[in-house]
Scaffold this motif. Structure first.
Motif, PDB file in Angstrom:
ATOM      1  N   MET A   1     -86.548 -45.040  39.799  1.00 15.35           N
ATOM      2  CA  MET A   1     -85.745 -44.700  40.959  1.00 15.35           C
ATOM      3  C   MET A   1     -84.284 -44.584  40.542  1.00 15.35           C
ATOM      4  N   LYS A   2     -83.596 -43.590  41.039  1.00 14.97           N
ATOM      5  CA  LYS A   2     -82.202 -43.350  40.688  1.00 14.97           C
ATOM      6  C   LYS A   2     -81.303 -44.389  41.362  1.00 14.97           C
ATOM      7  N   LYS A   3     -80.412 -44.969  40.563  1.00 21.39           N
ATOM      8  CA  LYS A   3     -79.482 -45.960  41.086  1.00 21.39           C
ATOM      9  C   LYS A   3     -78.311 -45.251  41.759  1.00 21.39           C
ATOM     10  N   ASN A   4     -77.937 -45.705  42.968  1.00 18.21           N
ATOM     11  CA  ASN A   4     -76.785 -45.128  43.659  1.00 18.21           C
ATOM     12  C   ASN A   4     -75.503 -45.527  42.962  1.00 18.21           C
ATOM     13  N   LYS A   5     -74.632 -44.560  42.801  1.00 20.43           N
ATOM     14  CA  LYS A   5     -73.325 -44.817  42.221  1.00 20.43           C
ATOM     15  C   LYS A   5     -72.292 -44.492  43.294  1.00 20.43           C
ATOM     16  N   LEU A   6     -71.744 -45.522  43.911  1.00 19.41           N
ATOM     17  CA  LEU A   6     -70.775 -45.330  44.985  1.00 19.41           C
ATOM     18  C   LEU A   6     -69.376 -45.615  44.480  1.00 19.41           C
ATOM     19  N   ASP A   7     -68.421 -44.762  44.910  1.00 22.44           N
ATOM     20  CA  ASP A   7     -67.034 -45.087  44.591  1.00 22.44           C
ATOM     21  C   ASP A   7     -66.551 -46.127  45.608  1.00 22.44           C
ATOM     22  N   ASP A   8     -65.324 -46.595  45.451  1.00 25.80           N
ATOM     23  CA  ASP A   8     -64.809 -47.664  46.326  1.00 25.80           C
ATOM     24  C   ASP A   8     -64.835 -47.268  47.808  1.00 25.80           C
ATOM     25  N   TYR A   9     -64.442 -46.019  48.093  1.00 28.37           N
ATOM     26  CA  TYR A   9     -64.405 -45.542  49.478  1.00 28.37           C
ATOM     27  C   TYR A   9     -65.811 -45.508  50.077  1.00 28.37           C
ATOM     28  N   GLU A  10     -66.761 -44.988  49.318  1.00 30.45           N
ATOM     29  CA  GLU A  10     -68.138 -44.933  49.802  1.00 30.45           C
ATOM     30  C   GLU A  10     -68.707 -46.332  50.014  1.00 30.45           C
ATOM     31  N   GLN A  11     -68.394 -47.251  49.125  1.00 28.51           N
ATOM     32  CA  GLN A  11     -68.868 -48.631  49.263  1.00 28.51           C
ATOM     33  C   GLN A  11     -68.268 -49.278  50.503  1.00 28.51           C
ATOM     34  N   GLU A  12     -66.998 -48.983  50.771  1.00 28.09           N
ATOM     35  CA  GLU A  12     -66.332 -49.518  51.964  1.00 28.09           C
ATOM     36  C   GLU A  12     -67.036 -49.023  53.239  1.00 28.09           C
ATOM     37  N   ILE A  13     -67.409 -47.746  53.249  1.00 29.44           N
ATOM     38  CA  ILE A  13     -68.113 -47.189  54.408  1.00 29.44           C
ATOM     39  C   ILE A  13     -69.485 -47.834  54.553  1.00 29.44           C
ATOM     40  N   LEU A  14     -70.212 -47.960  53.451  1.00 29.58           N
ATOM     41  CA  LEU A  14     -71.530 -48.588  53.496  1.00 29.58           C
ATOM     42  C   LEU A  14     -71.436 -50.031  54.002  1.00 29.58           C
ATOM     43  N   ASP A  15     -70.461 -50.773  53.498  1.00 30.91           N
ATOM     44  CA  ASP A  15     -70.291 -52.159  53.936  1.00 30.91           C
ATOM     45  C   ASP A  15     -69.991 -52.243  55.437  1.00 30.91           C
ATOM     46  N   ALA A  16     -69.114 -51.343  55.920  1.00 31.91           N
ATOM     47  CA  ALA A  16     -68.786 -51.325  57.350  1.00 31.91           C
ATOM     48  C   ALA A  16     -70.022 -50.982  58.178  1.00 31.91           C
ATOM     49  N   TYR A  17     -70.823 -50.047  57.695  1.00 33.91           N
ATOM     50  CA  TYR A  17     -72.064 -49.681  58.397  1.00 33.91           C
ATOM     51  C   TYR A  17     -73.013 -50.874  58.468  1.00 33.91           C
ATOM     52  N   GLU A  18     -73.185 -51.538  57.347  1.00 37.56           N
ATOM     53  CA  GLU A  18     -74.106 -52.678  57.306  1.00 37.56           C
ATOM     54  C   GLU A  18     -73.623 -53.838  58.174  1.00 37.56           C
ATOM     55  N   ARG A  19     -72.294 -53.955  58.401  1.00 36.17           N
ATOM     56  CA  ARG A  19     -71.766 -54.998  59.292  1.00 36.17           C
ATOM     57  C   ARG A  19     -71.814 -54.565  60.761  1.00 36.17           C
ATOM     58  N   GLY A  20     -72.242 -53.321  61.017  1.00 35.99           N
ATOM     59  CA  GLY A  20     -72.323 -52.818  62.388  1.00 35.99           C
ATOM     60  C   GLY A  20     -70.981 -52.434  62.962  1.00 35.99           C
ATOM     61  N   GLU A  21     -70.012 -52.136  62.128  1.00 34.39           N
ATOM     62  CA  GLU A  21     -68.662 -51.819  62.590  1.00 34.39           C
ATOM     63  C   GLU A  21     -68.440 -50.334  62.873  1.00 34.39           C
ATOM     64  N   LEU A  22     -69.388 -49.495  62.569  1.00 31.61           N
ATOM     65  CA  LEU A  22     -69.206 -48.058  62.782  1.00 31.61           C
ATOM     66  C   LEU A  22     -69.874 -47.636  64.079  1.00 31.61           C
ATOM     67  N   LYS A  23     -69.224 -46.706  64.786  1.00 29.01           N
ATOM     68  CA  LYS A  23     -69.777 -46.194  66.034  1.00 29.01           C
ATOM     69  C   LYS A  23     -70.178 -44.742  65.819  1.00 29.01           C
ATOM     70  N   SER A  24     -71.338 -44.383  66.340  1.00 27.30           N
ATOM     71  CA  SER A  24     -71.797 -43.005  66.277  1.00 27.30           C
ATOM     72  C   SER A  24     -71.053 -42.194  67.333  1.00 27.30           C
TER      73      SER A  24
END
Length: 109
Positions: A1-24
């Motif tokens: 399986m291919k490992k995701n390579k996220l830059d700092d900005y992408e990781q910040e977005i992923l972390d915010a999503y996982e904390r439920g801080e993003l609104k659709s």
């Protein structure tokens, strides 16, 4: 399986999503059409270009494409697009390139 390579900005977005801080949100119709138009214009491949490459370079490109999990022609097009748009960030491959190895051997003789 291919490992995701996220830059700092992408990781910040992923972390915010996982904390439920993003609104659709639903984009407005003019914004949606603007995004569709930009996508159509960006990804239309309406020109063909033929280039000559050394066998070692082509083999290295094909291996790098396998490493990235994409077709090698897509990798070439992506590299060229990133270069002309000023977004090319070079990252070393874990593979030893044939062309580099060949050049080192040629200079050593």
């Amino acid at each position: 399986m291919k490992k995701n390579k996220l830059d700092d900005y992408e990781q910040e977005i992923l972390d915010a999503y996982e904390r439920g801080e993003l609104k659709s949100t639903i984009p407005s119709k003019p914004d949606l059409e603007k995004y569709r138009s930009a996508a159509r214009e960006t990804f239309i491949k309406d020109r063909r270009v033929n280039i000559r490459l050394s066998t070692p370079d082509l083999m290295d490109i094909q291996e790098r494409a396998i490493e990235e999990g994409i077709p090698y022609q897509t990798l070439i097009a992506s590299v060229l697009h990133k270069y002309v748009s000023g977004r090319l960030i070079e990252t070393p491959s874990r593979l030893t390139t044939r062309s580099t190895g060949r050049a080192k051997k040629m200079h050593a003789n």
